[in-house]
Design a protein around this motif. Structure first.
Motif, PDB file in Angstrom:
ATOM      1  N   ARG A 195       0.867  -1.178   0.000  1.00 55.20           N
ATOM      2  CA  ARG A 195       0.000   0.000   0.000  1.00 55.20           C
ATOM      3  C   ARG A 195       0.908   1.233   0.000  1.00 55.20           C
ATOM      4  NH1 ARG A 195      -0.144  -2.594   4.816  1.00 55.20           N
ATOM      5  NH2 ARG A 195       0.556  -1.455   6.671  1.00 55.20           N
ATOM      6  N   HIS A 196       0.335   2.379  -0.304  1.00 54.55           N
ATOM      7  CA  HIS A 196       1.164   3.590  -0.337  1.00 54.55           C
ATOM      8  C   HIS A 196       0.296   4.827  -0.179  1.00 54.55           C
ATOM      9  CE1 HIS A 196       0.019   5.082  -4.357  1.00 54.55           C
ATOM     10  NE2 HIS A 196      -0.115   3.810  -4.682  1.00 54.55           N
ATOM     11  N   SER A 197       0.958   5.922   0.162  1.00 55.18           N
ATOM     12  CA  SER A 197       0.292   7.231   0.226  1.00 55.18           C
ATOM     13  C   SER A 197       1.004   8.197  -0.716  1.00 55.18           C
ATOM     14  CB  SER A 197       0.316   7.773   1.661  1.00 55.18           C
ATOM     15  OG  SER A 197       1.649   8.014   2.077  1.00 55.18           O
ATOM     16  N   LEU A 198       1.585   7.652  -1.790  1.00 59.01           N
ATOM     17  CA  LEU A 198       2.355   8.469  -2.713  1.00 59.01           C
ATOM     18  C   LEU A 198       1.443   9.372  -3.541  1.00 59.01           C
ATOM     19  CD1 LEU A 198       4.943   5.880  -4.086  1.00 59.01           C
ATOM     20  CD2 LEU A 198       5.253   7.562  -2.261  1.00 59.01           C
ATOM     21  N   LYS A 199       1.967  10.531  -3.824  1.00 63.27           N
ATOM     22  CA  LYS A 199       1.279  11.475  -4.698  1.00 63.27           C
ATOM     23  C   LYS A 199       2.258  11.907  -5.769  1.00 63.27           C
ATOM     24  CE  LYS A 199      -1.283  15.848  -4.699  1.00 63.27           C
ATOM     25  NZ  LYS A 199      -1.753  16.992  -3.867  1.00 63.27           N
ATOM     26  N   TYR A 200       1.882  11.726  -7.012  1.00 68.00           N
ATOM     27  CA  TYR A 200       2.766  12.127  -8.107  1.00 68.00           C
ATOM     28  C   TYR A 200       2.601  13.621  -8.344  1.00 68.00           C
ATOM     29  CZ  TYR A 200       5.394  11.927 -12.446  1.00 68.00           C
ATOM     30  OH  TYR A 200       6.354  12.112 -13.409  1.00 68.00           O
ATOM     31  N   GLU A 204       6.224  21.847 -11.561  1.00 70.51           N
ATOM     32  CA  GLU A 204       5.626  23.180 -11.597  1.00 70.51           C
ATOM     33  C   GLU A 204       4.559  23.368 -10.528  1.00 70.51           C
ATOM     34  OE1 GLU A 204       2.393  22.336 -15.133  1.00 70.51           O
ATOM     35  OE2 GLU A 204       4.533  22.447 -15.609  1.00 70.51           O
ATOM     36  N   ASP A 205       4.066  22.246  -9.973  1.00 65.85           N
ATOM     37  CA  ASP A 205       3.029  22.339  -8.940  1.00 65.85           C
ATOM     38  C   ASP A 205       3.604  22.347  -7.523  1.00 65.85           C
ATOM     39  OD1 ASP A 205       1.032  22.320 -10.879  1.00 65.85           O
ATOM     40  OD2 ASP A 205       0.959  20.124 -10.904  1.00 65.85           O
ATOM     41  N   ARG A 253      20.172  25.886  -7.573  1.00 65.98           N
ATOM     42  CA  ARG A 253      20.447  24.571  -8.154  1.00 65.98           C
ATOM     43  C   ARG A 253      19.708  23.478  -7.389  1.00 65.98           C
ATOM     44  NH1 ARG A 253      25.964  22.181  -6.464  1.00 65.98           N
ATOM     45  NH2 ARG A 253      24.635  21.988  -4.622  1.00 65.98           N
ATOM     46  N   ASP A 254      19.753  23.562  -6.043  1.00 67.88           N
ATOM     47  CA  ASP A 254      19.089  22.542  -5.234  1.00 67.88           C
ATOM     48  C   ASP A 254      17.571  22.708  -5.258  1.00 67.88           C
ATOM     49  OD1 ASP A 254      21.434  21.270  -4.594  1.00 67.88           O
ATOM     50  OD2 ASP A 254      21.757  22.411  -2.760  1.00 67.88           O
ATOM     51  N   LEU A 255      17.100  23.933  -5.429  1.00 65.43           N
ATOM     52  CA  LEU A 255      15.664  24.150  -5.591  1.00 65.43           C
ATOM     53  C   LEU A 255      15.166  23.469  -6.867  1.00 65.43           C
ATOM     54  CD1 LEU A 255      12.998  25.547  -4.772  1.00 65.43           C
ATOM     55  CD2 LEU A 255      13.753  27.532  -6.095  1.00 65.43           C
ATOM     56  N   ALA A 256      15.975  23.526  -7.923  1.00 60.24           N
ATOM     57  CA  ALA A 256      15.598  22.881  -9.183  1.00 60.24           C
ATOM     58  C   ALA A 256      15.459  21.373  -9.007  1.00 60.24           C
ATOM     59  CB  ALA A 256      16.627  23.200 -10.266  1.00 60.24           C
ATOM     60  N   LYS A 257      16.292  20.782  -8.154  1.00 61.92           N
ATOM     61  CA  LYS A 257      16.188  19.349  -7.878  1.00 61.92           C
ATOM     62  C   LYS A 257      14.882  19.027  -7.147  1.00 61.92           C
ATOM     63  CE  LYS A 257      21.201  18.596  -7.459  1.00 61.92           C
ATOM     64  NZ  LYS A 257      22.289  18.197  -6.524  1.00 61.92           N
ATOM     65  N   VAL A 258      14.510  19.896  -6.215  1.00 68.13           N
ATOM     66  CA  VAL A 258      13.260  19.698  -5.472  1.00 68.13           C
ATOM     67  C   VAL A 258      12.060  19.753  -6.417  1.00 68.13           C
ATOM     68  CG1 VAL A 258      11.744  20.695  -3.714  1.00 68.13           C
ATOM     69  CG2 VAL A 258      14.209  20.589  -3.317  1.00 68.13           C
ATOM     70  N   LYS A 259      12.152  20.588  -7.442  1.00 69.00           N
ATOM     71  CA  LYS A 259      11.013  20.818  -8.327  1.00 69.00           C
ATOM     72  C   LYS A 259      10.955  19.854  -9.522  1.00 69.00           C
ATOM     73  CE  LYS A 259       9.847  25.644  -7.368  1.00 69.00           C
ATOM     74  NZ  LYS A 259       8.386  25.518  -7.478  1.00 69.00           N
ATOM     75  N   LEU A 260      11.666  18.750  -9.441  1.00 77.76           N
ATOM     76  CA  LEU A 260      11.555  17.734 -10.472  1.00 77.76           C
ATOM     77  C   LEU A 260      10.221  16.996 -10.338  1.00 77.76           C
ATOM     78  CD1 LEU A 260      15.138  16.157 -10.327  1.00 77.76           C
ATOM     79  CD2 LEU A 260      14.242  17.647 -12.120  1.00 77.76           C
ATOM     80  N   ASP A 261       9.716  16.496 -11.463  1.00 79.33           N
ATOM     81  CA  ASP A 261       8.521  15.644 -11.417  1.00 79.33           C
ATOM     82  C   ASP A 261       8.843  14.387 -10.615  1.00 79.33           C
ATOM     83  OD1 ASP A 261       7.577  17.515 -13.158  1.00 79.33           O
ATOM     84  OD2 ASP A 261       7.484  16.187 -14.901  1.00 79.33           O
TER      85      ASP A 261
END
Length: 320
Positions: A195-200, A204-205, A253-261
């Motif tokens: 089971r999971h509680s993952l959200k894709y 951009e969101d 640069r690290d913010l861009a990593k956080v904002k990956l799909d």
């Protein structure tokens, strides 16, 4: 085909008694994360288990006794937790609470003073006898007076943003996702995940605001903020980045990593394959292959009981 669950709760021999081994448990719950610094385990043994009838369990198992928890399926048994007993309750069942090696660093006071010191040397000085694996960080001038080593580690986290914890018995300093024993664990949504509680999330969101702080070798700090106003606030720590311009570039640069799909949340899988915080989880799906990805493991909870052997994994950021 059903595979038998197997456990061994081992209490090694000490100067008070012989070693004890229990192979029947009502429940084992283990929590492990670099954020918590202390890994914990709770063991519940059935009151009428082997060795209980003629023994006073409060004398048999005491605070400070070493304990090992081995779990697995059939012949595949592995060490899931190693530490010390912190509390014993003998009311209905035998409930034993435990902590990892951090338990030993919560005892006894130390005092150290430095004109300048690196994190690795500080950890070696306050915790002699332990292997240390630490980031190359200059702390500058600092003084700690009559504090337990664990309290010093708390201060390093609060004031320097340096998380220190034990991983496989090694005192690890600020290396949450970079270490020599890191492994990649592959799991299939269709076969391993219960089971999971993952959200894709699309990048951009993700509304995120990052406060980046650089600690210089003289102890002073530089701070910049990047990202979205009103977004989820995160703090990142850097070391000896001497200009705000460079610090801002690293933070962006690290913010861009956080904002990956990618996915956010946690999954609950079977006890195997084994995974621990700091490892990389490679998620695969035959149904949605476009959502395959690799993620750092931020925390792991292990549950072993009549209900099954499970591993709940919280995803950190995406891994390269």
């Amino acid at each position: 085909m059903t595979i038998a669950m197997v456990c061994e709760i081992r209490f090694p021999q000490n100067d008070r008694r012989d070693g004890y081994l229990f192979t029947r448990v009502s429940k084992v719950a283990i929590e492990s994360s670099w954020k918590n610094r202390t890994d914990t385990a709770e063991i519940v043994l059935p009151r009428k288990g082997k060795g209980f009838a003629d023994s006073d369990m409060r004398e048999l198992i005491r605070r400070g006794d070493k304990v090992e928890v081995w779990l697995g399926y059939a012949a595949d048994l592995a060490l899931e937790f190693s530490g010390y007993v912190t509390e014993v309750n003998t009311d209905d069942n035998l409930q034993i609470k435990c902590e990892d090696e951090m338990y030993m660093l919560k005892r006894g006071a130390v005092s150290v003073t430095y004109r300048e010191v690196k994190l690795e040397q500080l950890l070696k000085d306050i915790a002699p006898g332990y292997q240390v694996d630490a980031m190359d960080v200059e702390l500058g001038q600092c003084r700690f007076s009559k504090m337990t080593p664990a309290a010093i580690l708390q201060k390093l986290s609060d004031e320097w943003g340096l998380n220190c914890f034990f991983r496989n018995g090694v005192l690890t300093g600020a290396k949450m996702y970079t270490h020599s024993t890191q492994k990649t664990v592959a799991m299939s949504f269709e076969h391993n995940v219960k089971r999971h509680s993952l959200k894709y999330m699309k990048g951009e969101d993700k509304i995120v605001k990052i406060t980046a702080e650089s600690t210089l070798s003289n102890g002073t700090k530089l701070t910049v903020t990047v990202g979205d106003e009103g977004g989820e606030e995160r703090k990142l720590s850097y070391y000896n980045i001497k200009s705000k311009t460079d610090l801002q570039k690293m933070a962006e640069r690290d913010l861009a990593k956080v904002k990956l799909d990618g996915f956010e949340g946690d999954i609950t899988a079977f006890g195997m394959p084994r995974a621990a915080h700091g490892d990389v989880l490679e998620l695969k799906s035959s149904r949605y292959p476009e959502r395959d990805g690799k993620y750092h493991i931020e925390s792991c909870k292990v549950s072993f009981s009549t209900g099954g052997y499970e591993r709940t994994i919280k995803l950190g950021g995406q891994a390269a």
